[in-house]
Scaffold this motif. Structure first.
Motif, short mmCIF file in Angstrom:
data_model
loop_
_atom_site.label_atom_id
_atom_site.label_comp_id
_atom_site.label_asym_id
_atom_site.label_seq_id
_atom_site.Cartn_x
_atom_site.Cartn_y
_atom_site.Cartn_z
N CYS A 121 0.69 -1.09 -0.07
CA CYS A 121 -0.07 -0.15 -0.08
C CYS A 121 0.58 1.33 0.04
N LEU B 40 -1.78 3.25 6.91
CA LEU B 40 -2.72 2.25 6.31
C LEU B 40 -2.16 0.70 6.68
N LYS C 81 -10.00 -4.39 2.07
CA LYS C 81 -10.13 -3.10 2.23
C LYS C 81 -9.93 -2.09 0.98
N ARG C 82 -9.16 -2.72 -0.05
CA ARG C 82 -9.19 -1.85 -1.32
C ARG C 82 -10.60 -1.75 -2.03
N SER D 255 -13.48 -2.20 -0.30
CA SER D 255 -14.35 -1.50 0.31
C SER D 255 -14.31 0.06 -0.01
N ALA D 256 -12.86 0.44 -0.13
CA ALA D 256 -12.68 1.92 -0.30
C ALA D 256 -13.16 2.32 -1.75
N GLY D 257 -13.16 1.41 -2.68
CA GLY D 257 -13.74 1.57 -3.85
C GLY D 257 -15.23 1.82 -3.90
N ARG E 181 -17.01 2.69 -1.27
CA ARG E 181 -17.17 4.18 -0.72
C ARG E 181 -17.10 5.19 -1.46
N ARG E 182 -16.06 4.94 -2.53
CA ARG E 182 -15.86 6.28 -3.55
C ARG E 182 -16.91 6.53 -4.44
#
Length: 107
Positions: free
Chosen positions: A52, A57, A97-98, A100-102, A104-105
């Motif tokens: 990362c 992070l 995590k990646r 999930s972040a995608g 949310r964006r």
């Protein structure tokens, strides 16, 4: 016993230690988890940091990975190296995590 040649590679002493801690943990010795963490956290953090490139992070992912290890302990095959097994868990945590972040964006 014959002396070892300079280029001959033997078992990794850290990996041997990790295997012993993991075996003790699987046998129900809860304190072995602390020893496993102490011996393994640096390797896992280094791996996660390489994935990362963000120290904060990587620390968060390390904690999530450490929380996942007890849940995944039944997938460990005794006698096998612990590092690839733990790295696979860390990779899975990082990918979750990646994703999930995608999501949310997009929202």
């Amino acid at each position: 016993m014959a002396p070892r040649a300079k280029n001959e590679v033997g078992p990794d002493p850290i990996e041997t230690e990790l295997c012993a801690h993991m075996q003790a943990y699987l046998e129900g010795q809860i304190e072995a988890f602390d020893a496993l963490y102490a011996a393994f956290a640096g390797r896992l953090r280094g791996y996660l940091l390489s994935q990362c490139r963000d120290a904060t992070l990587a620390d968060d992912l390390l904690q999530e990975t450490v929380m996942q290890i007890p849940r995944s302990r039944r997938t460990y095959q005794p006698g096998r190296p612990v590092t690839p097994w733990g790295s696979a868990i860390a990779r899975h945590v990082s990918q979750m995590k990646r994703r999930s972040a995608g999501r949310r964006r997009r929202w």
